[in-house]
Design a protein around this motif. Structure first.
Motif, PDB file in Angstrom:
ATOM      1  N   LEU A  79       0.844  -1.187   0.000  1.00 60.74           N
ATOM      2  CA  LEU A  79       0.000   0.000   0.000  1.00 60.74           C
ATOM      3  C   LEU A  79       0.881   1.240   0.000  1.00 60.74           C
ATOM      4  CD1 LEU A  79      -2.614  -0.995   2.736  1.00 60.74           C
ATOM      5  CD2 LEU A  79      -3.072  -0.800   0.278  1.00 60.74           C
ATOM      6  N   SER A  80       0.341   2.351  -0.492  1.00 60.99           N
ATOM      7  CA  SER A  80       1.032   3.636  -0.449  1.00 60.99           C
ATOM      8  C   SER A  80       0.103   4.653   0.210  1.00 60.99           C
ATOM      9  CB  SER A  80       1.396   4.099  -1.868  1.00 60.99           C
ATOM     10  OG  SER A  80       0.224   4.403  -2.608  1.00 60.99           O
ATOM     11  N   GLY A  87      -4.940  12.233   4.938  1.00 61.01           N
ATOM     12  CA  GLY A  87      -4.349  12.581   6.226  1.00 61.01           C
ATOM     13  C   GLY A  87      -3.261  11.636   6.695  1.00 61.01           C
ATOM     14  N   TYR A  88      -3.137  10.463   6.061  1.00 67.72           N
ATOM     15  CA  TYR A  88      -2.097   9.516   6.466  1.00 67.72           C
ATOM     16  C   TYR A  88      -0.743   9.904   5.878  1.00 67.72           C
ATOM     17  CZ  TYR A  88      -5.158   6.074   8.668  1.00 67.72           C
ATOM     18  OH  TYR A  88      -6.023   5.427   9.522  1.00 67.72           O
ATOM     19  N   ARG A  89       0.305   9.559   6.591  1.00 65.69           N
ATOM     20  CA  ARG A  89       1.678   9.780   6.138  1.00 65.69           C
ATOM     21  C   ARG A  89       2.485   8.527   6.459  1.00 65.69           C
ATOM     22  NH1 ARG A  89       4.142  10.417  10.962  1.00 65.69           N
ATOM     23  NH2 ARG A  89       3.009  11.458  12.673  1.00 65.69           N
ATOM     24  N   ALA A  90       3.676   8.441   5.871  1.00 68.50           N
ATOM     25  CA  ALA A  90       4.537   7.287   6.136  1.00 68.50           C
ATOM     26  C   ALA A  90       4.933   7.270   7.611  1.00 68.50           C
ATOM     27  CB  ALA A  90       5.776   7.357   5.253  1.00 68.50           C
ATOM     28  N   TRP A  91       5.053   6.059   8.154  1.00 67.95           N
ATOM     29  CA  TRP A  91       5.349   5.881   9.583  1.00 67.95           C
ATOM     30  C   TRP A  91       6.161   4.604   9.756  1.00 67.95           C
ATOM     31  CZ3 TRP A  91       2.550   1.893  12.412  1.00 67.95           C
ATOM     32  CH2 TRP A  91       2.874   1.817  13.777  1.00 67.95           C
ATOM     33  N   GLY A  95       4.404   1.296   6.673  1.00 67.29           N
ATOM     34  CA  GLY A  95       3.637   1.751   7.821  1.00 67.29           C
ATOM     35  C   GLY A  95       3.112   3.151   7.581  1.00 67.29           C
ATOM     36  N   PHE A  96       1.939   3.456   8.173  1.00 69.78           N
ATOM     37  CA  PHE A  96       1.308   4.755   7.968  1.00 69.78           C
ATOM     38  C   PHE A  96       0.656   5.216   9.264  1.00 69.78           C
ATOM     39  CE2 PHE A  96       1.034   2.037   4.243  1.00 69.78           C
ATOM     40  CZ  PHE A  96       1.676   2.806   3.270  1.00 69.78           C
ATOM     41  N   ALA A 134      -8.316  -3.788   3.465  1.00 74.92           N
ATOM     42  CA  ALA A 134      -7.744  -5.125   3.323  1.00 74.92           C
ATOM     43  C   ALA A 134      -7.923  -5.639   1.896  1.00 74.92           C
ATOM     44  CB  ALA A 134      -8.395  -6.086   4.319  1.00 74.92           C
ATOM     45  N   ARG A 135      -9.066  -5.363   1.281  1.00 77.53           N
ATOM     46  CA  ARG A 135      -9.286  -5.779  -0.107  1.00 77.53           C
ATOM     47  C   ARG A 135      -8.377  -5.011  -1.060  1.00 77.53           C
ATOM     48  NH1 ARG A 135     -15.936  -6.396  -0.088  1.00 77.53           N
ATOM     49  NH2 ARG A 135     -15.966  -8.479   0.892  1.00 77.53           N
ATOM     50  N   ARG A 136      -8.160  -3.744  -0.756  1.00 81.88           N
ATOM     51  CA  ARG A 136      -7.258  -2.950  -1.582  1.00 81.88           C
ATOM     52  C   ARG A 136      -5.827  -3.483  -1.464  1.00 81.88           C
ATOM     53  NH1 ARG A 136      -8.159   3.039  -0.338  1.00 81.88           N
ATOM     54  NH2 ARG A 136     -10.162   2.408  -1.199  1.00 81.88           N
ATOM     55  N   ALA A 137      -5.424  -3.847  -0.250  1.00 82.21           N
ATOM     56  CA  ALA A 137      -4.081  -4.400  -0.033  1.00 82.21           C
ATOM     57  C   ALA A 137      -3.924  -5.717  -0.778  1.00 82.21           C
ATOM     58  CB  ALA A 137      -3.825  -4.590   1.458  1.00 82.21           C
ATOM     59  N   ALA A 138      -4.953  -6.562  -0.744  1.00 78.66           N
ATOM     60  CA  ALA A 138      -4.901  -7.847  -1.449  1.00 78.66           C
ATOM     61  C   ALA A 138      -4.809  -7.638  -2.959  1.00 78.66           C
ATOM     62  CB  ALA A 138      -6.119  -8.690  -1.094  1.00 78.66           C
TER      63      ALA A 138
END
Length: 220
Positions: free
Chosen positions: A42-43, A50-54, A92-93, A208-212
């Motif tokens: 995922l990106s 609002g999410y950023r790399a973590w 991670g995000f 989860a579906r997007r990650a798959a």
């Protein structure tokens, strides 16, 4: 009786040796053609605004009431220890300093059968992890009580399992997590969505579906 090497026998032996070494060093065409595993992660663009790399920090515990459960969760979420012959990628995000957070780990196995067997192994351990504790020492000693409850999110990938995890520190609420394990062909997607508030199951299923789907582009 040992017979001396003749020129003809020596040439034949050398040819066989070269053939054997070439066979050991050869990489199967399917493995050589595999795209980089990190491309299936995922990106920030895949997450809500609002999410950023973590980068999560691992906090070691001093003791566990169920070492098998603790070891398995460490293996899933922090890739410790790493399994031989398995490829790893991680992302991670965080949506802010106080979460919520998303942690994704991809594990690509040599084959679909190997991936399925390992997922069966992991699920077998998690079935015995309904409740256990971690003890932390140091400046702020604490006892973290973890409880795992299966939840239904529908089928994701070729095979999947979702678990709701609650964590209480010294008897007080600490955080909640939805852990989704999904096998996409020969790749295992480990997706953790956690925060001080309970993650929304519908949003967790969508992510989860997007990650798959992304993992499918690099799955073995």
């Amino acid at each position: 009786m040992i017979r001396p090497w003749t020129p003809g026998r020596l040439a034949l032996a050398l040819a066989l040796a070269v053939s054997l070494v070439a066979g050991l060093l050869a990489v199967p065409a399917e493995a050589a053609a595999r795209p980089k595993l990190s491309r299936g992660l995922l990106s920030v663009a895949d997450l809500p605004r609002g999410y950023r790399a973590w980068t999560p920090a691992y906090e070691a515990y001093a003791a566990s009431t169920n070492p098998a459960c603790s070891k398995t969760l460490d293996e899933l979420e922090f890739s410790t220890p790493r399994l031989r012959g398995v490829e790893y990628a991680r992302a991670g995000f965080a949506r802010g300093d106080f979460g919520p957070w998303v942690l994704e780990n991809l594990r690509r196995y040599p084959s679909q059968a190997t991936a399925d067997r390992d997922l069966t192994r992991v699920l077998g351990v998690l079935r015995g992890c309904s409740s256990f504790q971690h003890a932390y020492s140091g400046e702020k000693p604490a006892v973290l009580t973890l409880k795992l409850t299966p939840i239904a999110l529908g089928k994701i990938g070729s095979r999947s399992k979702a678990v709701w995890i609650t964590a209480n520190a010294n008897g007080s609420w600490a955080y909640g997590e939805i852990l989704v394990l999904s096998r996409v062909r020969g790749t295992l997607v480990v997706l953790s969505q956690l925060g001080f508030k309970r993650p929304d199951p519908k949003a967790a299923r969508t992510l989860a579906r997007r990650a798959a789907a992304k993992a499918r582009t690099v799955a073995g």
